[in-house]
Design an enzyme around this catalytic site. Structure first.
Site, PDB file in Angstrom:
ATOM      1  N   LYS A  33       0.840  -1.205   0.000  1.00 48.58           N
ATOM      2  CA  LYS A  33       0.000   0.000   0.000  1.00 48.58           C
ATOM      3  C   LYS A  33       0.878   1.258   0.000  1.00 48.58           C
ATOM      4  O   LYS A  33       2.077   1.181   0.333  1.00 48.58           O
ATOM      5  CB  LYS A  33      -0.918  -0.019   1.222  1.00 48.58           C
ATOM      6  CG  LYS A  33      -0.189   0.038   2.551  1.00 48.58           C
ATOM      7  CD  LYS A  33      -1.107  -0.307   3.721  1.00 48.58           C
ATOM      8  CE  LYS A  33      -0.358  -0.250   5.031  1.00 48.58           C
ATOM      9  NZ  LYS A  33      -1.149  -0.801   6.151  1.00 48.58           N
ATOM     10  N   ARG A 128     -10.821  -0.567  14.348  1.00 44.80           N
ATOM     11  CA  ARG A 128     -10.502   0.271  13.200  1.00 44.80           C
ATOM     12  C   ARG A 128     -11.313  -0.211  12.000  1.00 44.80           C
ATOM     13  O   ARG A 128     -12.220   0.459  11.553  1.00 44.80           O
ATOM     14  CB  ARG A 128      -8.989   0.224  12.940  1.00 44.80           C
ATOM     15  CG  ARG A 128      -8.513   1.278  11.982  1.00 44.80           C
ATOM     16  CD  ARG A 128      -7.012   1.261  11.799  1.00 44.80           C
ATOM     17  NE  ARG A 128      -6.520   0.057  11.139  1.00 44.80           N
ATOM     18  CZ  ARG A 128      -5.297  -0.083  10.653  1.00 44.80           C
ATOM     19  NH1 ARG A 128      -4.426   0.908  10.761  1.00 44.80           N
ATOM     20  NH2 ARG A 128      -4.915  -1.202  10.073  1.00 44.80           N
ATOM     21  N   TYR A 242      16.377  30.615   8.676  1.00 41.73           N
ATOM     22  CA  TYR A 242      15.190  31.354   9.126  1.00 41.73           C
ATOM     23  C   TYR A 242      15.140  31.459  10.640  1.00 41.73           C
ATOM     24  O   TYR A 242      15.403  30.487  11.347  1.00 41.73           O
ATOM     25  CB  TYR A 242      13.920  30.633   8.657  1.00 41.73           C
ATOM     26  CG  TYR A 242      13.625  30.774   7.190  1.00 41.73           C
ATOM     27  CD1 TYR A 242      13.410  32.023   6.607  1.00 41.73           C
ATOM     28  CD2 TYR A 242      13.535  29.642   6.382  1.00 41.73           C
ATOM     29  CE1 TYR A 242      13.119  32.144   5.258  1.00 41.73           C
ATOM     30  CE2 TYR A 242      13.236  29.753   5.030  1.00 41.73           C
ATOM     31  CZ  TYR A 242      13.029  31.007   4.468  1.00 41.73           C
ATOM     32  OH  TYR A 242      12.742  31.115   3.144  1.00 41.73           O
ATOM     33  N   MET A 290      12.340  24.772   2.961  1.00 39.80           N
ATOM     34  CA  MET A 290      11.591  23.971   1.993  1.00 39.80           C
ATOM     35  C   MET A 290      12.506  23.117   1.116  1.00 39.80           C
ATOM     36  O   MET A 290      12.229  21.946   0.874  1.00 39.80           O
ATOM     37  CB  MET A 290      10.719  24.878   1.119  1.00 39.80           C
ATOM     38  CG  MET A 290       9.742  24.106   0.244  1.00 39.80           C
ATOM     39  SD  MET A 290       8.751  25.166  -0.826  1.00 39.80           S
ATOM     40  CE  MET A 290       7.810  26.118   0.352  1.00 39.80           C
TER      41      MET A 290
HETATM   42  C1  LIG Z   1      -0.396  -1.747   6.871  1.00 37.76           C
HETATM   43  C2  LIG Z   1      -0.979  -3.041   7.286  1.00 37.76           C
HETATM   44  C3  LIG Z   1      -0.188  -4.199   7.332  1.00 37.76           C
HETATM   45  C4  LIG Z   1       1.316  -4.150   7.240  1.00 37.76           C
HETATM   46  O1  LIG Z   1       1.796  -3.682   8.476  1.00 37.76           O
HETATM   47  P1  LIG Z   1       3.352  -3.535   8.809  1.00 37.76           P
HETATM   48  O2  LIG Z   1       3.371  -3.116  10.236  1.00 37.76           O
HETATM   49  O3  LIG Z   1       3.874  -2.486   7.896  1.00 37.76           O
HETATM   50  O4  LIG Z   1       3.991  -4.850   8.573  1.00 37.76           O
HETATM   51  C5  LIG Z   1      -0.824  -5.411   7.540  1.00 37.76           C
HETATM   52  N1  LIG Z   1      -2.169  -5.475   7.743  1.00 37.76           N
HETATM   53  C6  LIG Z   1      -2.946  -4.373   7.750  1.00 37.76           C
HETATM   54  C7  LIG Z   1      -4.402  -4.510   7.988  1.00 37.76           C
HETATM   55  C8  LIG Z   1      -2.379  -3.125   7.532  1.00 37.76           C
HETATM   56  O5  LIG Z   1      -3.161  -2.027   7.555  1.00 37.76           O
END
Ligand SMILES: *Cc1c(COP(=O)(O)O)cnc(C)c1O
Length: 345
Positions: A33, A128, A242, A290
């Protein structure tokens, strides 16, 4: 050229995947992701597919569409956000497997795409995503009759080995899923490290593949080398940057380097962060701006052409500490101005 170079070591990602896979007997998937935590989902996923990874996870359907384009048919692409309104065509055309997280999503999915593969997310305490025990009890028999590809939950505290929440969620997940006859998944990187009780049939590592904690033995994956644009001499009393927040107390040499908060070098890390010139650590001074950062190089004999912000001397979590955050945020913040170089393909 005043462009910083982000080097991504694909062989380190492969080594990390093998190391995590070797911790148990479960199928080891890969979470890619957020563009593989900022490192490039196409390259990362192709690399992992080549060594036999057959299952990938993304956060949302559009990421899945792009990933399908990169990988072609075959590997399973699971979508954590499930089947959202408006995603039906993407799920169908890119052959995505939504991880359904509510009764509403379940109904939406079977109505819109009857017979299309899906998985299920259960809430074992994190609150969640996923169906609550009551919802699951109501839906379970119907859902299981449709042969879900995976039934999963997620741990809230797996990066703290001794946290009581881990055993609690394990027990809850077991109560909800023992005997269901569908493949199960509970663990991301942290859960894998808790031991095989937590592995079930499929594990879902993300950060561990990319060299971050809690996988302490991970091979570092990302290196960031930033060119020095200019070096100047300061006399005592002169200030830098700055707000004049840093003032030279003694004759000093200050290097200005070509990176800043627009590149994901979080401004708040300024007072605590270092870069490396070869084997020597150099303090960031003054405010991160920046596009530019000032570094105290008074103690160096030779002026470097580039300095290292990430790499052999400094991992993502060191930088995360300096910014009051975690390696995950350092990686996913990495900017678009870097020249990206892949090695170890
Ligand atoms: C992001 C995520 C993972 C991976 O988690 P890591 O801590 O990066 O290994 C696995 N399962 C779910 C549901 C996630 O949201």
């Amino acid at each position: 050229m005043a462009q910083a170079v982000l080097t991504i070591d694909l062989s380190a990602i492969r080594a990390n995947w093998y190391a995590l896979a070797a911790m148990g007997r479960a199928e080891t998937a890969a979470v890619v992701k957020a563009n593989a935590y900022g490192l490039g989902a196409d390259r990362v996923a192709k690399t992992l597919a080549q060594i036999g990874v057959r299952r990938f996870f993304v956060a949302e359907a559009q990421e899945g569409v792009a990933l399908r384009r990169a990988l072609g048919p075959g590997p399973e692409i699971n979508v954590f956000s499930g089947h959202m309104t408006g995603d039906t065509a993407a799920i169908r055309d890119a052959e995505l497997t939504p991880m359904l997280n509510s009764i509403d999503q379940m109904l939406r999915h079977v109505e819109a795409l009857p017979g299309h593969p899906f998985g299920i997310q259960l809430d074992s305490g994190m609150n969640r995503l996923g169906m609550e025990p009551g919802e699951w009890a109501a839906l379970r028999d119907i859902a299981l009759s449709q042969k879900p590809r995976l039934v999963m939950s997620h741990l809230a505290c797996a990066d703290e080995r001794d946290h009581g929440m881990n055993a609690f969620q394990l027990q809850t997940f077991r109560q909800m899923t023992d005997g269901i006859g569908a493949p199960r998944s509970l663990s991301a990187t942290g859960g894998i490290l808790l031991g095989t009780d937590y592995h079930f049939d499929v594990t879902r590592p993300g950060i561990g593949l990319y060299g971050g904690l809690p996988f302490v033995d991970a091979a570092p994956v990302a290196a960031l080398d930033i060119p020095v644009i200019q070096v100047r001499d300061l006399v005592p009393g002169e200030s830098v940057g700055y707000g004049n927040t840093w003032v030279a107390r003694k004759p000093s040499k200050i290097a200005t380097i070509a990176g800043g908060y627009a590149d994901g070098i979080i401004r708040a890390m300024g007072p605590k962060a270092y870069v490396w010139a070869g084997e020597t650590r150099c303090k960031i001074v003054g405010r991160i701006s920046m596009d530019l950062i000032a570094v105290d190089v008074t103690h160096l004999d030779d002026m470097p052409e580039t300095v290292e912000l990430l790499g052999r001397h400094q991992f993502v979590d060191t930088l995360g500490d300096a910014a009051g955050t975690i390696g995950y945020e350092i990686l996913t913040s990495l900017g678009n101005r870097y020249a990206r170089r892949y090695v170890g393909a």
